[in-house]
Design an enzyme around this catalytic site. Sequence first.
Site, mmCIF file in Angstrom:
data_model
loop_
_atom_site.group_PDB
_atom_site.id
_atom_site.type_symbol
_atom_site.label_atom_id
_atom_site.label_comp_id
_atom_site.label_asym_id
_atom_site.label_seq_id
_atom_site.Cartn_x
_atom_site.Cartn_y
_atom_site.Cartn_z
ATOM 1 N N ARG A 134 52.590 -11.486 41.831
ATOM 2 C CA ARG A 134 53.416 -11.415 40.622
ATOM 3 C C ARG A 134 54.856 -11.807 40.896
ATOM 4 O O ARG A 134 55.594 -12.117 39.957
ATOM 5 C CB ARG A 134 53.383 -9.990 40.055
ATOM 6 C CG ARG A 134 52.009 -9.573 39.568
ATOM 7 C CD ARG A 134 52.023 -8.147 39.067
ATOM 8 N NE ARG A 134 50.673 -7.717 38.707
ATOM 9 C CZ ARG A 134 50.325 -7.251 37.525
ATOM 10 N NH1 ARG A 134 51.223 -7.173 36.574
ATOM 11 N NH2 ARG A 134 49.093 -6.877 37.284
ATOM 12 N N LYS A 180 43.333 -13.219 30.082
ATOM 13 C CA LYS A 180 43.018 -13.351 31.503
ATOM 14 C C LYS A 180 41.830 -12.491 31.921
ATOM 15 O O LYS A 180 40.964 -12.945 32.679
ATOM 16 C CB LYS A 180 44.261 -12.998 32.320
ATOM 17 C CG LYS A 180 44.106 -13.106 33.824
ATOM 18 C CD LYS A 180 45.456 -13.129 34.507
ATOM 19 C CE LYS A 180 46.291 -11.932 34.127
ATOM 20 N NZ LYS A 180 45.728 -10.660 34.632
ATOM 21 N N ARG A 223 58.295 -7.553 28.372
ATOM 22 C CA ARG A 223 57.285 -7.869 29.389
ATOM 23 C C ARG A 223 57.076 -9.366 29.524
ATOM 24 O O ARG A 223 56.891 -9.887 30.630
ATOM 25 C CB ARG A 223 55.957 -7.189 29.019
ATOM 26 C CG ARG A 223 55.995 -5.669 29.185
ATOM 27 C CD ARG A 223 54.898 -5.000 28.391
ATOM 28 N NE ARG A 223 53.572 -5.392 28.819
ATOM 29 C CZ ARG A 223 52.463 -5.193 28.093
ATOM 30 N NH1 ARG A 223 52.556 -4.629 26.902
ATOM 31 N NH2 ARG A 223 51.295 -5.576 28.563
ATOM 32 N N ARG A 276 49.055 1.685 21.950
ATOM 33 C CA ARG A 276 49.550 2.009 23.286
ATOM 34 C C ARG A 276 51.070 1.907 23.309
ATOM 35 O O ARG A 276 51.664 1.063 22.622
ATOM 36 C CB ARG A 276 48.942 1.057 24.320
ATOM 37 C CG ARG A 276 47.433 1.186 24.414
ATOM 38 C CD ARG A 276 46.874 0.454 25.614
ATOM 39 N NE ARG A 276 47.265 -0.953 25.683
ATOM 40 C CZ ARG A 276 46.812 -1.802 26.623
ATOM 41 N NH1 ARG A 276 45.971 -1.360 27.543
ATOM 42 N NH2 ARG A 276 47.203 -3.050 26.623
ATOM 43 N N ARG A 329 47.001 -4.827 18.877
ATOM 44 C CA ARG A 329 45.977 -4.131 19.678
ATOM 45 C C ARG A 329 45.953 -2.632 19.375
ATOM 46 O O ARG A 329 46.992 -2.008 19.176
ATOM 47 C CB ARG A 329 46.232 -4.349 21.173
ATOM 48 C CG ARG A 329 45.888 -5.725 21.646
ATOM 49 C CD ARG A 329 45.807 -5.814 23.145
ATOM 50 N NE ARG A 329 47.045 -5.467 23.835
ATOM 51 C CZ ARG A 329 47.301 -5.779 25.106
ATOM 52 N NH1 ARG A 329 46.409 -6.460 25.813
ATOM 53 N NH2 ARG A 329 48.439 -5.446 25.674
#
Length: 611
Positions: A181, A105, A256, A245, A216
Amino acid sequence: MAMITSLTMNFPHISTHNNYNNIYSNQKFSTVCTNNTCNLSSRSSLVPLIWPISLNSLHLSKQLTAYHYVNQRIHLRKNRKMKQVICGRSEPLKVMISGAPASGKGTQCELIVQKFGLVHISTGDLLRAELSAGTDIGNKAKEYMNSGRLVPDEIVTAMVTARLSREDAKEKGWLLDGYPRTLAQAESLERLNIRPDIYIVLDVPDEILIDRCVGRKLDPLTGKIYHVTHFPPETEDIKARLITRPDDTEEKVKSRLQIYKQNAEAILPVYSNIMKKVDGNSDKDAVFEEIDSLLSRVQKEEQDARKSEAAVISSTRADITSLNKDWRGIPTRLNNIPHSREIREYFYTDVLQATQRAVNDGKTRLKIEISIPELNPSMDVYRIGTLMELIRVLALSFADDGKRVKVCVQGSMGEGALAGMPLQLAGSRKILEFMDWGDYGALGTFVNIGSIGGKEVGEQDDLFILVAPQNAVGNCIIDDMKAMTDAAGNRPVILVNPKLKDLPGSSGIMQTMGRDKRLEYAASFEICYQFRLLYYAGTQYPIMGALRMSYPYPYELYKRVDESPGKEKYISLATFAKRPSVDEMNDAFEGKPRNQAKRAQGFWGFLSGIL
C-alpha cells in the site's frame, strides 16, 4: 595487413509467433557474397548481427561473441520482469492487484482464485489470523492497535513474506490483494526479491466509487454487504436491520480515496513496467474477462518465450559449428506476383525484428518503409491484404509483450465533392476489423482500431501503429498526426509506409502555410526499417538491386546478378551509416572509391525510386 570486412551472422527471432520461425523451407533465397566475404546464417528467421572482423582472424571467439549477444537479448527480455511464470513451470503465476475502496477488487480476487487457483493473500485476513493465533507477529501488531497506532510496515511485510514462504503459495502461485500500500512496503518487497509477474490496477472514476461506498449497507447479523441501488436486500426484514458503516460517509470516503491515490502514485515507479490498468467501471464479468485475458496472455507468452529461448540456444550452437553453410539472404524472384507466403513472411519477420529492437531501445517516433511490389501502391500488383497482414504481425507481437496497441487508419478527408480518402487505404479499416486476430481475444482488449488524431489517444494505450498515413490533394494529415504524437507523449508511434510529402491544394496551388514546419515534423520520425527495390528510371523491370536497412544496423546496398537461366543472386556492394544518395549508390555500382568525384550522369544515373 589483414583485409577488414564484415560478417553477418543470423539467429532465430525470439517471438511468440512460432509460425514465423521456419519460413524458408521451400523458397529460393540468394547467397549474399562478394569476392572477399560471405554472409552466413541459420535457416530460420533472420536477425543480422554485424561486427567488423579480419578474415585472417575468424576464430571461435567471434562466434562466442555472437552467442553471448543472443543470450544477452534473452536476459534483457526476461529482466523486463513482466512475465516470469506459467502453468507447468517450477514457479507458478504471481499477481498483485490494487484498487480504491469499492473498486470491486474483492470480487475480482474471488474470480481470479477460482480460474487460476492462486493463493489469495490479503493483509487484513493475515492480521486477523495472526491475532487469533496469538503469534509473535500478531502480539506485536496488537500492541500498536491497542494504543491506536498504525501497524509498522516491517510487521506487515513480515506477515506477508511469512505467508508467501508457505508451500501452497510456492506451488500454486499467489494473488497479493491490496499490498503493498505504501512505497516503503513496495521497496521492502523489492529488497527481498519478491516481485509479481503483473501488477493489475482497477481504474474506476471517483464519483462512481463514492456512490458505491455511500450506498453500501451492512447486515450486522450476517456481515453481508448490500447496496441500496445496485444490490438491495432480499427482504424487508433484512432491510430494516441494515446499518451504514462508520467509514462509508461521503467525507470519509473522499479522504480514503485521497490517501489511496497518494500511495498508488508513490508505488507506481516500482511497478510501472508491469502495471496494467483495467477499466473497473463495468459489470464484474466484463472486468474479469479483461483480467482473464491479461493473465492468460502472460502465461502463454512466457511459455512461447521459453520455447524460443531453447530454440535460440540450440540453433546458435549449430551455427557456431557450421559457419560455412550458405546464408539464405534476400528472396529472389521478387517480381513474380503474387508473392509466395514464404516471401511475405520473410519481410514480416524482418520488419518486426527491426521495429522491436528500436522500441526496446527506447525509440518513440519510428518509420517503416518497405516497397516490395505487393506493398508498392504505384504498381498495379499492389495488395492491401499484404499491408494488413504486416500490420497484424506487428500489432499482435507487441500485444504479446503485454502492450495495448492502437492501430490507426486515417478517416475521410475534405468536405463536399472533395471528401474521401486515399485509394491505397480504401476499405482498410473494415479489413482490419474482420481479420483473424487469434484465439485469445486480442482485438478489443490488447489491440484496438481507431483513427488518426489526438482524441484517439487513450490513457490505456501503450503503442500506436499508423497505417500508411498520407497527404491527399487539398488535405494534409500532418496536423492530425502532430496532435496524436503530442497526446502520446513518450509512447511509441510507428508509421508504416507513410507518404508525407506536400501536395497541391484543391485550387492547384502548393500549400505554403507552415510548410517548413510540416516537413520538419515529417522528418522527425526515425527509420527503423527500409527495403526498396532499385529499377531503371521509369521502369519496374528488371530489378537492378536492393537497398535494405534494419535498425540498428547500417544501410546495405545489393546488386542483383543473373547466374543462369531462371537463377539469380544478390551481391553485397556496400554499407552506409546513413541513407545513401543516388550518386553514392551509382559509385558503388560502378566500383568507384567513395572519395572520388561524383559524376552527374551516366549509365547508372537512371536508377530511380530511391528516396
